[in-house]
Write an enzyme that holds these catalytic residues in place. Structure first.
Site, PDB file in Angstrom:
ATOM      1  N   LYS A  32      28.027  29.500  49.104  1.00  0.00           N
ATOM      2  CA  LYS A  32      28.567  30.869  49.123  1.00  0.00           C
ATOM      3  C   LYS A  32      27.457  31.818  49.560  1.00  0.00           C
ATOM      4  CE  LYS A  32      31.175  34.188  46.316  1.00  0.00           C
ATOM      5  NZ  LYS A  32      31.804  34.476  45.025  1.00  0.00           N
ATOM      6  N   SER A 107      36.536  35.397  44.998  1.00  0.00           N
ATOM      7  CA  SER A 107      35.791  35.761  46.175  1.00  0.00           C
ATOM      8  C   SER A 107      35.087  34.587  46.857  1.00  0.00           C
ATOM      9  CB  SER A 107      34.760  36.832  45.816  1.00  0.00           C
ATOM     10  OG  SER A 107      33.804  36.317  44.913  1.00  0.00           O
ATOM     11  N   SER A 132      36.199  34.085  40.408  1.00  0.00           N
ATOM     12  CA  SER A 132      36.001  33.850  41.845  1.00  0.00           C
ATOM     13  C   SER A 132      35.802  32.402  42.238  1.00  0.00           C
ATOM     14  CB  SER A 132      34.823  34.677  42.353  1.00  0.00           C
ATOM     15  OG  SER A 132      35.182  36.025  42.390  1.00  0.00           O
TER      16      SER A 132
END
Lengths: 434, 92
Positions: A32, A107, A132
């Site tokens: 990420k 996210s 997330s």
């Protein structure tokens, strides 16, 4: 081979913000984009860090590289993690590989999409503040493992909310997630909130145990019918295999949502004060400008709308005259939420509930949501995150052809229990071990 | 109700320049969000604030110099610099 696949998947689904030029090692790893990677651009999904090349690896990346990880790229995400659907993006908006008209969740959307689509990768790094990891795992039909707050080092993570952020995993199977957790978990002196625990393996806990499951009744309010049905079918399947369940109550579920958002926004507005266009990231010529004029100009250009919204709300809630009513109250509500979870988890081993109240929405549906509707979509994932409890989302069925996630939540450091529950569920629901 | 003036005051503190349109938009959005958040006032609360979800102990280490970034690495991401210094706006 891994880079070529990553490039192809990126073309189809907008998975990466930055792709590595080469990836040599024993296995591919997508990271990420808010987790620092030495020499590979790390933007946290924001234009204000469009040119930031970290001079170091986050501890989790360092530990995975030490066992052969080859970083293939940095995955798409909502700017600084501020979002539920990976649409608050300063770069490309990632698409759900199962249906490109739909969101892959946020996210950690890019990491989940990569795991759903890759033929080579077994797990990827994600990060959760309020859900997330679990949300995109549910939307993309993969496993999402969020560890207990403090179990995995945050060193090298670009902060959103320091008291909420956890680095975790998106994975093909529960066993893959458990294996990777064993590598990244354990004390790190570089993170003062890291728990003083030795590194240990988790995969060995992937054996069915005599688990007692609690199903919180509040977690079925405002849930889509198709999701509710799929989750109940899953719970009944577990029951048929001898896993007992009983209904429990978590009355503070809704107030946890408001407490979470106040705390998250207060912490975010403080964390984001460091972006001032000097040491790294977006900058301008400082000649002839005052400090405040310069900072304001850089920040205004570098931050997107959702970031500005959250900075404004967080700053407002911390201002004199409001701090007691919002921030301090939110922290006290959090204490009650933690106590409530602890009480319920005395009588059951894990909680089971839908991960998200809906299947992956279409982008056209997301476009009509107000900011408040975005925030309330997190009502099922936020409470456990607010309390720092470990969670695992496992695909348990489908609704309208899209995957539904079953969420197991455990007590602090009860990773073994949620992993066992997840592994057993995966086996029953016809996952990789089925 | 969070007025445009309040949003403007908060934006100034947060070092953000907002346009007239943004002030208007954020005033509406923040008002409806904070109105929903009013529920927090009625919510059941613990006695002490939980700054963290778990109990943390102070983390200290021996005061011994350890490896840190070199000057070159520390400066590699700063675009505005002069020699070994990062260049910023005039302070005085």
């Amino acid at each position: 081979m891994w880079i070529k696949e990553a490039q192809e998947l990126d073309k189809k689904y907008n998975i990466f913000i930055t792709l590595a030029e080469k990836a040599e090692g024993k296995f591919p790893l997508a990271v990420k984009d808010n987790i620092c990677t030495d020499g590979l651009r790390t933007t946290a999904g924001s234009k204000i860090l469009h040119n930031y090349i970290p001079p170091f690896d986050a501890t989790v990346v360092q530990r995975l590289k030490a066992v052969g990880a080859a970083v293939v790229g940095k995955t798409a995400m909502d700017e600084f993690g501020f979002g539920t659907f990976s649409v608050n993006c300063a770069y490309k908006v990632p698409k759900n590989p199962l249906n490109t008209d739909r969101s892959c969740g946020g996210s950690s959307g890019g990491s989940a999409a990569y795991i759903a689509a890759s033929k080579h990768a077994k797990f990827a790094l994600g990060q959760s503040t309020g859900g997330s990891i679990s949300c995109p795992a549910a939307f993309c039909g993969v496993v999402g493992l969020t560890p207990t707050y403090g179990l995995v080092s945050r060193y090298g993570l670009i902060d959103y909310g320091n008291s909420l952020d956890k680095i975790g995993l998106l994975a093909k199977t529960v066993e893959d997630a458990a294996f990777a957790l064993g590598i990244i978990a354990g004390h790190d002196p570089k993170d003062s909130t890291s728990l003083p625990l030795e590194r240990r393996g988790y995969a060995k806990h992937c054996i069915p145990q005599d688990l007692k499951i609690g199903v919180p009744k509040e977690y079925f309010e405002s849930v889509e019918t198709g999701v509710e049905k799929a989750v109940w079918v899953a719970i009944k399947k577990l029951e048929a295999e001898g896993i007992e369940y009983r209904e429990v109550s978590l009355p503070s579920t809704k107030s946890a949502l408001f407490s979470y958002y106040i705390i998250a926004m207060c912490e975010a507005s403080t964390n984001l004060a460091k972006y001032c266009g000097l040491r790294y990231g977006l900058s301008e010529n400082p000649e002839g400008r005052s400090f405040n004029e310069y900072f304001s100009s850089v920040r205004t250009k570098g931050f997107g709308q959702e970031v500005k919204r959250r900075i404004l709300m967080g700053t407002f809630a911390r201002m004199a005259g409001y701090r007691e009513a919002y921030y301090l109250k939110a922290l006290k509500v959090r204490a009650n939420v933690i106590a409530e979870f602890k009480r319920v988890l005395k009588s059951v081993d894990v909680l089971a509930a839908p991960t998200m109240p809906m299947i992956a929405p279409r982008f056209s549906e997301i476009a009509s949501l107000t900011p408040l509707q975005h925030y309330t979509s997190d009502v099922l994932t936020v409470p456990a995150n607010l309390a720092g409890l470990p969670q695992i989302s496992v695909p348990c069925g489908k609704s309208e052809g899209m995957p539904v996630g079953l969420h197991f939540i455990g007590n602090h450091l009860a990773e073994n229990k949620i992993i066992s529950a997840g592994w057993f569920a995966e086996k029953i629901f016809g996952g990789k071990h089925g | 109700m969070i007025t445009k003036e309040t949003v403007g005051r908060v934006a100034k503190v947060a070092r953000l320049n907002l346009t007239e349109e943004e002030l208007e938009k954020f005033s509406h959005e923040l008002s409806s969000i904070m109105e929903a958040f009013e529920e927090l006032k009625k919510a059941k609360a613990g006695k002490e604030p939980a700054f963290h979800p778990i109990v943390l102990r102070d983390s200290v280490r021996a005061d011994i110099a350890e490896h840190c970034l070199t000057e070159d690495k520390a400066l590699q991401n700063a675009e505005q610099k002069e020699g070994k210094f990062i260049k910023g706006p005039r302070a005085v």
